[in-house]
Scaffold this active site. Structure first.
Site, PDB file in Angstrom:
ATOM      1  CB  SER A 188      -0.941  -0.003   1.198  1.00 39.02           C
ATOM      2  OG  SER A 188      -1.840  -1.071   1.086  1.00 39.02           O
ATOM      3  CB  THR A 189       4.271   2.264   1.010  1.00 35.16           C
ATOM      4  OG1 THR A 189       4.912   1.167   0.358  1.00 35.16           O
ATOM      5  CG2 THR A 189       4.180   1.992   2.498  1.00 35.16           C
TER       6      THR A 189
END
Lengths: 118, 583
Positions: free
Chosen positions: B293-294
């Site tokens: 998700s980063t």
């Protein structure tokens, strides 16, 4: 008479010249030996300097190892009972050095920032 | 003059003539030959040892220095010798010499004895780079056939601190890793030799000081204080989560200066020989992982920049899953309809994939490249890799969905932190670097790092996205644990499954939890990434990495004297000033 005087002066001059020559030779030798002796002295001083520099470097390395922040923190917390500052308890004081000595204190949260001059 | 006198004068004259003739032969006819012979007997060529330059942190604290040591060698034939030109020598048994040496040096007596019993060799090292104390013990023994050669030893006073950045040298003082390797030609210099005059007894006659050969000094961008804070908290996190490895990078978002960089496992720079390859790896730049998700900032920022979304755009995530290219990707739980801001805040896979689909693969790829993925950042440390990124024509049908949420791409922690720096600083992609300056031994500046940056986003959209990232650490976000006391944090969590190359599928129990963010969010001073590989007991980035970010930031902001956001709001200030007398 002249010849007599001359015959007396010639050996004196010769002797003086020989003495001067000998002195010159000796002075050259003396200077050379002084240089060599100085070179020996310089060499021993160099060795001493090297040893001292080596010691200074070792001490410097020890100092660098002793002042690591990791060690300082360990010592400060274990021996001094200190801890890393809590940012929420830090009080900010205006930097007004030209105005002289300053004191600071907490004031109630609802009163807003104030500067009081005596 | 009598006849006898004439004879005597003639003999003396002949003798003098013979002497003069011999002198003429020596001094005039064979001048060069005898001069060379004489020089060979009373002069000695010595190699001037090269001192490597010192490595400092940004505050001038020494990180790598030189120590003068002595290396002990033996001449086995000389050790065992019993007589010299017919003269009997003081008896010396190799077994006794080996025991004495091993006691003084702390080495294995058997190994020393094996060397002393070697035939036909006149030079063997007993122990290299021995400290003064041990060397003195051996000197005092006055053993025949044992000699000493002065050598410089690289010493790292901070031990394992910043080991992966600083690197180390080999026994010949050539850089092998890190800065020591990358800047070897600056830190070292060409060896030179000097001729010293010696008398018959071997005493040196100095003709003035020998010149010193020293490499250039290097000033790093890292700060020992910040590095210590990072490493201390990383160690605590490793102990708590029993992760297989971890990385933290702290960077100045405006200049690209690396303020701290740490990996675990690590090693002691003064004992690098005993460290295995796992410990030596600078995972911050060499290890590629799927960011999860980063990576969603790429799709998000690109959508804002391209105008395919606004912060208030709405995405229906109520199904909790989305099918892309035949693969079903799901959220952790159903979210309902989310705004663009909420998609990022809650890290919705479904919402992010919809944002990515709105962009299309060509624009998605373009922005991935703009953020610097798929290529080296250009950091000045050896060993950096470029990561993994396929060209759009090689993407499968599900790639647009997978890549939007940080799968099917391989990145390094440094690439991720650089991408977040671009959001933090208003849209500029900076070039990370660890060397701030290089100086000659006499202090002349040879090199000074200048910040290099390239605009990849408009300032307006970067600041807009910065505001959205603040929501991640606030109520409703995935990383409330990363919130810092007194300052707003903007960032993003990442929880990625590790791809099992043997089973050719994502592992069900091996994860990478990460958090990347910057603080203070309104005026960022630091941008930082925390990556924990295979934590035990928890997997989520918000749980395993977020608190590490918080703890490091709290101390780092104190250390940097960064004021709290609320310093003007909470009315803590009451200052009374006394006017100085006479004013």
């Amino acid at each position: 008479m002249r010849r007599r005087r001359g015959s007396r002066l010639v050996p004196v001059g010769r002797i003086a010249m020989i003495v001067a020559l000998v002195l010159l030779v000796f002075s050259v030798v003396w200077i050379r030996s002084s240089v060599v002796s100085l070179e020996y002295q310089l060499s021993s001083l160099e060795i001493k300097k090297k040893e001292l520099m080596r010691e200074a470097k070792t001490l410097g390395a020890q100092r660098a190892g002793l002042v690591t922040l990791k060690r300082l923190e360990t010592v400060a917390s274990a021996d001094g009972g200190l801890m890393f500052p809590d940012r929420m308890k830090v009080v900010y004081v205006k930097n007004q050095r030209d105005r002289g000595a300053m004191t600071a204190a907490f004031v109630p949260a609802d009163s807003g920032p104030r500067v009081v001059r005596e | 003059m009598s006849r006898r006198g004439v004879v005597i004068v003639a003999i003396i004259s002949l003798a003098f003539a013979a002497v003069i003739a011999r002198l003429a032969y020596i001094m005039l006819l064979n001048h060069d030959l005898f001069l060379a012979k004489a020089r060979g007997q009373h002069t000695k060529k010595e190699t001037i040892p090269v001192k490597r330059g010192i490595i400092y942190d940004r505050q001038g604290r020494e990180l790598a220095i030189n120590l003068e040591t002595e290396s002990v060698f033996c001449d086995p034939v000389e050790v065992r010798k019993t007589e010299d030109q017919g003269r009997p020598l003081k008896p010396q048994r190799p077994e006794e010499v080996a025991v004495h040496l091993s006691k003084a040096l702390g080495t294995d007596a058997k190994a020393v004895l094996a060397k002393l019993n070697t035939d036909d060799k006149h030079f063997l090292w007993i122990e290299r780079k021995v400290d003064q104390e041990r060397a003195k013990r051996v000197h005092d023994m006055k053993l025949r056939g044992i000699g000493f050669i002065p050598e410089l030893k690289r010493y790292y006073p901070k031990g394992s601190l910043a080991s992966h950045l600083i690197g180390f040298v080999n026994s010949e003082n050539a850089g092998l890793e890190g800065i020591e390797r990358q800047y070897d030609k600056h830190l070292s210099t060409q060896t030179e030799s000097a001729t010293r005059v010696k008398d018959a007894r071997g005493n040196t006659l100095s003709e003035g000081m020998l010149k010193e050969l020293k490499g250039n000094d290097i000033v790093l961008t890292i700060d020992e204080g910040l590095q210590h804070i990072v490493e201390k908290n990383l160690d605590a996190a490793m102990a708590k989560w029993r992760a297989s490895s971890a990385t933290v990078i702290m960077m100045d978002p405006y200049t690209g200066e690396i303020l701290a960089l740490a990996n675990r496992p690590t090693y002691n720079l003064n004992d690098s020989g005993s460290a295995d390859m796992q410990r030596l790896r600078n995972r911050a730049i060499t290890d590629v992982y799927e960011p999860g998700s980063t990576f969603k900032i790429v799709a998000g920022a690109a959508a804002l920049e391209e105008g395919t979304a606004t912060p208030k755009s709405r995405y229906d995530c109520s199904a909790g899953t989305i099918e892309v290219g035949g693969r079903r990707i799901k959220d952790d739980h159903r979210h309902g309809v989310l705004t663009f801001e909420e998609v990022i805040q809650k890290s919705s896979n479904v919402g992010t994939i919809k944002i990515g689909l709105g962009l299309g693969k060509q624009r998605m790829y373009e922005y991935i490249r703009r953020f610097g993925f798929g290529e080296k950042t250009g950091i000045d440390i050896a060993g950096e890799v470029s990561g993994l990124l396929r060209a759009p024509e090689k993407w499968s049908g599900m790639s647009i969905g997978a890549i939007s949420i940080g799968q099917e791409v391989g990145v390094t922690p440094l690439q991720i932190v650089r991408a977040y720096a671009a959001i933090a600083n208003g849209g500029l992609l900076v070039k990370p670097h660890v060397v701030a300056a290089i100086r000659t031994p006499d202090g002349k500046l040879v090199y000074k790092a200048e910040p290099k940056a390239e605009r990849i986003l408009s300032e307006k959209n970067a600041l807009k996205f910065r505001e959205i990232l603040k929501g991640v650490t606030e109520a409703g976000g995935t990383a409330k644990t990363a919130a810092v006391d007194g300052n707003k944090v903007a960032g993003k969590t990442g929880t990625a499954q590790i791809f099992d190359t043997r089973a050719k599928r994502y592992s069900k129990d091996r994860y990478i939890g990460s958090f990347v963010g910057f603080v203070p969010a309104g005026d960022p001073r630091i941008v930082m990434i925390v990556v924990m590989h295979e934590p035990k007991g928890a997997i989520y980035g918000g749980v395993v990495a977020g608190p590490v970010f918080k703890d490091i930031s709290n101390e780092a902001l104190s250390y940097l004297s960064v004021p709290r956001d609320d310093q003007r709001e909470r009315g803590l200030l009451l200052v009374s000033t006394k006017e100085q007398s006479g004013r």
